[in-house]
Design an enzyme around this catalytic site. Structure first.
Site, mmCIF file in Angstrom:
data_model
loop_
_atom_site.group_PDB
_atom_site.id
_atom_site.type_symbol
_atom_site.label_atom_id
_atom_site.label_comp_id
_atom_site.label_asym_id
_atom_site.label_seq_id
_atom_site.Cartn_x
_atom_site.Cartn_y
_atom_site.Cartn_z
ATOM 1 N N GLU A 161 -6.115 4.154 4.182
ATOM 2 C CA GLU A 161 -5.890 5.308 5.063
ATOM 3 C C GLU A 161 -7.147 5.886 5.708
ATOM 4 O O GLU A 161 -7.548 7.023 5.412
ATOM 5 C CB GLU A 161 -5.128 6.399 4.302
ATOM 6 C CG GLU A 161 -3.812 5.895 3.724
ATOM 7 C CD GLU A 161 -2.939 6.990 3.116
ATOM 8 O OE1 GLU A 161 -3.425 8.127 2.938
ATOM 9 O OE2 GLU A 161 -1.764 6.722 2.836
ATOM 10 N N GLU A 346 1.854 1.452 0.079
ATOM 11 C CA GLU A 346 2.220 2.694 -0.606
ATOM 12 C C GLU A 346 3.527 3.208 -0.046
ATOM 13 O O GLU A 346 3.704 3.262 1.169
ATOM 14 C CB GLU A 346 1.175 3.812 -0.398
ATOM 15 C CG GLU A 346 -0.124 3.617 -1.126
ATOM 16 C CD GLU A 346 -1.066 4.834 -0.988
ATOM 17 O OE1 GLU A 346 -0.608 5.933 -0.603
ATOM 18 O OE2 GLU A 346 -2.257 4.657 -1.263
HETATM 19 C C1 FCB Z 1 -1.510 8.788 0.224
HETATM 20 C C2 FCB Z 1 -2.784 8.475 -0.541
HETATM 21 C C3 FCB Z 1 -2.581 8.403 -2.025
HETATM 22 C C4 FCB Z 1 -1.668 9.504 -2.502
HETATM 23 C C5 FCB Z 1 -0.370 9.471 -1.727
HETATM 24 C C6 FCB Z 1 0.631 10.484 -2.198
HETATM 25 O O1 FCB Z 1 -1.800 9.360 1.448
HETATM 26 O O2 FCB Z 1 -3.312 7.252 -0.108
HETATM 27 O O3 FCB Z 1 -3.831 8.447 -2.646
HETATM 28 O O4 FCB Z 1 -2.311 10.712 -2.373
HETATM 29 O O5 FCB Z 1 -0.657 9.703 -0.379
#
Ligand code: FCB
Length: 442
Positions: A161, A346
């Site tokens: 990110e 994620e």
């Molecule tokens: C993302 C992050 C991770 C965590 C999730 C909930 O943006 O990469 O570390 O905080 O959100």
């Protein structure tokens, strides 16, 4: 079967959010240690100092991964743990080496992220990502890491990110380091992307059979109405959040509309930078949590697009739930950038879980959330989008950045006073899906 035999299921975590042991074995401070120490930065005044104590409990956590039928585990390496300035810290490396051995001995494939936001404070004091030199230091650090772990870890992700590291950390000031003008933020973003390009060489030369990728987040953006103003606000938000990072990584350069929008704040781009950034990838990792509906907001905060509530959707503890947005994310990325392979690196949700009762945490909201998003992933797969794996965020409840311990994203409950781990019902549901490659119908 909803997912092919070779589909990879796993869980994600990050170093600062779970490891704790911030002062052990020669680890240096990171920008997150410094940021957390500043009053008012973290909702509950906490830090990652102890977190899930994973540094000492990694064996137990690897056993948990195995018990949940994970094929893979996506973790990050803490730069300040393995490097002391330009020299390596053998004790720090030893931790990751033991972790990797433990994973492999349990049949779990390690995916290592080189950067999940914990920049060494010593580099921040020299300008951090605003300084071009940090990109070169990142390539050196990658060289050292891949020399040590490259015989056993084949899958490498440069950055998690980049938008958050640059914009949330700097321009918006909500994450570490917590300050920076727009021009500094854009320069940091450029150097983060450049470092992604520069680190490809050491990964490929040190790792036989390497697979290299990056893990940006993506938010599909929809206009609040059909007016010209709202439609261009949506385009602008998409440029600010998604295209600014995806376009250069896939060789399209910075998007012209946003270059025009940022004008005088544009970073110093040197000859060859854009080619470097567009280094060929073996896979794209993408993080998806939610979508946004935006309305035009002339003169408002950057990018002058204000998010408005989505109608008729439920919410997690911190976001709107919109599984369809995952389809739109994958579909747009597939059509626009055509990555060879895509991993959802994620996806997950925070809910106000109850404490374990007789060893049970019945987190129905999270179960439904994950099942619905997995169903969308399988649908994307069926339409021919090359989705190769799905990593649930997160294995454990952990230090959720500026929210401290107030948001629980784990499929395993963590009692932060005695570090007891309790698998939530969502974890058991995933175990069954991961085993059978079929989605529950009930
Ligand atoms: C993302 C992050 C991770 C965590 C999730 C909930 O943006 O990469 O570390 O905080 O959100």
């Amino acid at each position: 079967m909803n997912f092919p035999e070779d589909f990879i299921f796993g869980f994600g975590t990050s170093s600062y959010q779970i490891e704790g042991a911030t002062e052990e074995d020669g680890r240096e401070p990171s920008i997150w240690d410094t940021f957390c120490a500043r009053p008012g930065t973290i909702q509950d005044g906490s830090s990652g100092r102890h977190a899930c104590d994973h540094y000492h409990r990694y064996r137990e956590d690897a056993a948990l991964l195995q018990s949940l039928s994970a094929d893979a585990y996506c973790f990050s390496i803490a730069w300040p743990r393995v490097m002391k300035g330009n020299r390596i810290n053998p004790a720090g490396f030893d931790f990751y080496s033991r972790l990797v051995d433990e994973l492999l001995s349990r049949g779990i494939r390690p995916f290592a992220k080189l950067y999940h936001w914990d920049l060494p404070e010593s580099l921040q004091s020299q300008g951090g990502w605003v300084s071009r030199d940090t990109s070169l230091r990142f390539a050196d650090y990658t060289d050292q890491v891949t020399r040590v772990l490259g015989d056993r870890v084949k899958d490498w992700i440069s950055h998690n990110e980049p938008w958050c590291a640059a914009f949330l950390g700097m321009y918006l000031g909500l994450f570490a380091p917590g300050y920076g003008t727009l021009s500094e933020t854009l320069s940091a973003a450029h150097h983060i992307l450049l470092s992604h390009g520069l680190a490809a060489d050491p990964v490929r030369s040190n790792v036989t059979g390497a697979a290299y990728g990056i893990g940006p987040n993506y938010i599909p953006v929809y206009p609040a109405s059909d007016t010209e103003g709202d439609r261009s606000a949506a385009t602008r938000f998409d440029g600010y959040f998604n295209r600014w990072f995806f376009d250069p990584v896939f060789g399209k350069g910075y998007p012209a509309d946003m270059v025009e929008y940022y004008k005088k704040d544009m970073p110093d781009i040197r000859d060859g930078d854009m080619e470097r950034i567009a280094v060929p990838l073996d896979f794209l990792g993408v993080n998806y949590y939610n979508a946004l509906v935006v309305a035009d907001d002339p003169g408002g905060p950057l990018p002058e697009a204000r998010s408005v509530p989505m109608e008729g959707v439920e919410k997690t503890a911190d976001r709107e739930i919109y599984p369809r947005g995952l389809f739109d994310t994958l579909d747009t990325i597939h059509k626009t950038y055509k990555p060879k392979n895509i991993y959802i690196t994620e996806n997950g949700a925070a809910f106000d879980d109850s404490e374990p009762v007789d060893g049970v945490v019945d987190d129905r909201g999270r179960r439904a959330f994950l099942r619905d998003h997995l169903a969308v992933a399988s649908e994307a797969l069926a339409t021919g989008i090359p989705v190769k794996g799905f990593f649930v965020w997160s294995l454990l409840d952990n230090f959720e950045w500026a929210s401290g311990y107030t948001l629980r994203y784990g499929v395993v409950h963590v009692n932060f006073s005695d570090q007891t781990r309790t698998v939530k019902n969502s974890g058991y549901m995933l175990r069954d899906i991961f085993r059978s490659h079929r989605l529950e119908t009930s």
